[in-house]
Design a protein around this motif. Structure first.
Motif, mmCIF file in Angstrom:
data_model
loop_
_atom_site.group_PDB
_atom_site.id
_atom_site.type_symbol
_atom_site.label_atom_id
_atom_site.label_comp_id
_atom_site.label_asym_id
_atom_site.label_seq_id
_atom_site.Cartn_x
_atom_site.Cartn_y
_atom_site.Cartn_z
ATOM 1 N N ARG A 71 117.851 21.360 68.265
ATOM 2 C CA ARG A 71 116.993 22.402 67.705
ATOM 3 C C ARG A 71 115.520 22.015 67.818
ATOM 4 N NH1 ARG A 71 119.477 22.478 61.815
ATOM 5 N NH2 ARG A 71 119.108 20.249 62.161
ATOM 6 N N THR A 72 114.658 23.008 67.856
ATOM 7 C CA THR A 72 113.217 22.768 67.809
ATOM 8 C C THR A 72 112.750 22.800 66.360
ATOM 9 O OG1 THR A 72 112.799 25.136 68.084
ATOM 10 C CG2 THR A 72 112.765 23.768 70.073
ATOM 11 N N ARG A 73 111.530 22.304 66.158
ATOM 12 C CA ARG A 73 110.987 22.261 64.803
ATOM 13 C C ARG A 73 110.762 23.647 64.233
ATOM 14 N NH1 ARG A 73 106.168 21.998 61.995
ATOM 15 N NH2 ARG A 73 105.100 22.817 63.809
ATOM 16 N N SER A 74 110.345 24.583 65.083
ATOM 17 C CA SER A 74 110.074 25.941 64.634
ATOM 18 C C SER A 74 110.426 26.925 65.733
ATOM 19 C CB SER A 74 108.594 26.103 64.253
ATOM 20 O OG SER A 74 107.786 26.111 65.420
ATOM 21 N N LEU A 75 110.552 28.182 65.348
ATOM 22 C CA LEU A 75 110.851 29.224 66.324
ATOM 23 C C LEU A 75 109.652 29.497 67.221
ATOM 24 C CD1 LEU A 75 113.484 30.680 66.804
ATOM 25 C CD2 LEU A 75 112.623 32.613 65.496
ATOM 26 N N ASP B 206 107.664 27.111 68.339
ATOM 27 C CA ASP B 206 107.806 26.085 69.369
ATOM 28 C C ASP B 206 108.819 26.521 70.423
ATOM 29 O OD1 ASP B 206 105.993 24.416 68.152
ATOM 30 O OD2 ASP B 206 107.498 23.216 67.118
ATOM 31 N N TYR B 207 109.933 27.069 69.964
ATOM 32 C CA TYR B 207 110.975 27.457 70.916
ATOM 33 C C TYR B 207 110.518 28.605 71.806
ATOM 34 C CZ TYR B 207 115.509 28.318 72.959
ATOM 35 O OH TYR B 207 116.539 28.465 73.868
ATOM 36 N N GLY B 208 109.780 29.547 71.231
ATOM 37 C CA GLY B 208 109.249 30.634 72.046
ATOM 38 C C GLY B 208 108.344 30.131 73.149
ATOM 39 N N ILE C 258 98.468 27.268 67.932
ATOM 40 C CA ILE C 258 99.136 26.117 67.317
ATOM 41 C C ILE C 258 98.576 25.790 65.938
ATOM 42 C CG2 ILE C 258 99.619 25.144 69.595
ATOM 43 C CD1 ILE C 258 97.598 22.929 68.889
ATOM 44 N N ILE C 259 97.357 26.227 65.644
ATOM 45 C CA ILE C 259 96.791 25.910 64.333
ATOM 46 C C ILE C 259 97.368 26.805 63.242
ATOM 47 C CG2 ILE C 259 94.642 25.141 65.397
ATOM 48 C CD1 ILE C 259 93.331 27.686 64.274
ATOM 49 N N LEU C 260 98.163 27.804 63.612
ATOM 50 C CA LEU C 260 98.721 28.721 62.627
ATOM 51 C C LEU C 260 99.899 28.119 61.877
ATOM 52 C CD1 LEU C 260 98.719 32.009 64.732
ATOM 53 C CD2 LEU C 260 97.006 31.237 63.097
ATOM 54 N N GLN C 261 100.491 27.043 62.397
ATOM 55 C CA GLN C 261 101.665 26.468 61.774
ATOM 56 C C GLN C 261 101.274 25.546 60.633
ATOM 57 O OE1 GLN C 261 105.135 25.593 64.227
ATOM 58 N NE2 GLN C 261 103.781 25.642 65.994
#
Length: 357
Positions: free
Chosen positions: A276-280, A282-284, A157-160
């Motif tokens: 929609r999710t904030r990022s792909l 997150d969706y993964g 999670i710190i990669l975003q």
């Protein structure tokens, strides 16, 4: 994604280390989990490196691939030491504690008000892990030669960029100052979930948002007869909620992203995202709650006729738009989450893989 720091400066007692080296990991797995238990994917190679005291180890594996075994089996094999596991979510800590205890591994949650000595596994939040009280605890375990390893769960999670959720996660790298780090090992597996069918469905057409929200709720209620409970970050008795959800037949739960990471319930068949999710990434993670037992499952994202959702986050990464508008959901997910792994680039769905819409 999990990160493991092995204590190489102050190792556990020699006899404990020698005992784990003499034990066969396949036989140990069968003793711990039953005669039919076998390793999956990269589990065996990673566990062998952990037992050989490589440090740090970075393991990238798909959701449901058995990352928890990476610390459970070594803890079971080297009893007498302590494994510290940094865990983000309340529900995940409860799940890990239950699973450890079922396997005969002493596991407790960190509480600064009472001692946790004698436990093989100590679960701690990122906030507590960087506190002075906890630093005193791990230093004491170091000098008594009881501290075996530190595991950081969900470290991806710190990669975003700009991600503020549990910002203490970014401070956990400071734990490396307690070790003589000598080697780095990467274990990179493909994260594709070949048993999950990914779909995007248009519900209704244009705003107003209240209308589209009602249409989405109606769509869900036509398929789910009863919505039992709502799980979110400030909900009361989240542990009890999760236990009730698991006992229901069929089990249905309405949740925010507070339930989006690490919940290991094997037979979830359907994950629906309202919008929609904030990022792909997150969706993964969130869609990855489906089908962790390997059986066919579905992940559906509901949008309106303009490609938006009810209650969308303020900012949506462009890759989510590519996922929605693209001709193949798998291609968008795989290219972002994996790219090239071991020389392989995903090209098209193959026989035996769940086709997207």
């Amino acid at each position: 994604m999990a990160s493991v720091f092995r204590d190489t400066a102050a190792t556990s007692p020699l006899e404990r280390w020698a005992r784990t080296q003499a034990m066969d990991v396949d036989e140990s797995l069968r003793q711990m989990m039953g005669p039919s238990a076998t390793f999956r994917g990269r589990q065996k190679a990673i566990i062998k490196s952990i037992l050989q005291r490589q440090s740090p180890i970075i393991a990238v594996m798909p959701t449901g691939a058995g990352k928890s075994l990476l610390f459970m089996l070594p803890a079971w094999m080297s009893r007498g030491g302590t494994t510290i596991v940094v865990v983000l979510l309340v529900a995940l800590r409860a799940d890990l504690q239950q699973r450890c205890q079922a396997l005969g591994i002493s596991c407790v949650e960190w509480d600064s008000r009472r001692p946790v000595d004698g436990a093989s596994v100590v679960l701690v939040t990122p906030e507590s892990a960087v506190s002075e009280t906890f630093q005193t605890f791990i230093n004491r375990k170091r000098w008594t030669k009881e501290r075996d390893r530190i595991v950081i769960d969900e470290c991806h999670i710190i990669l975003q960029e700009g991600y503020e959720f549990r910002k203490e996660m970014a401070q956990l790298g400071a734990l490396r100052m307690y070790f003589d780090t000598q080697t780095i090992q990467w274990f990179r597996g493909r994260t594709s979930r070949t048993n999950v069918t990914y779909r995007v469905m248009e519900i209704g057409a244009s705003p107003p948002s209240r209308d589209i929200g009602e249409r989405m709720i109606q769509w869900i209620q036509q398929r789910v007869q009863r919505l039992y409970m709502v799980y979110y970050s400030k909900a009361v008795d989240k542990k009890g909620m999760l236990a009730s959800f698991q006992k229901q037949s069929p089990g249905v739960i309405v949740a925010t992203s507070a339930l989006g990471m690490g919940i290991d319930i094997p037979d979830i068949r359907l994950v629906i995202h309202v919008g929609r999710t904030r990022s792909l990434l997150d969706y993964g993670q969130e869609s990855g709650r489906a089908g962790r037992d390997g059986d066919p499952s579905q992940a559906i994202m509901l949008i309106d006729g303009h490609g938006r959702g009810w209650g969308d986050p303020p900012e949506v990464d462009g890759r989510v738009e590519e996922y929605i508008m693209g001709s193949c959901r798998w291609r968008a997910l795989d290219q972002y989450l994996d790219g090239t792994v071991d020389g392989y680039i995903w090209q098209q769905c193959e026989e035996g893989e769940a086709m997207c819409d």
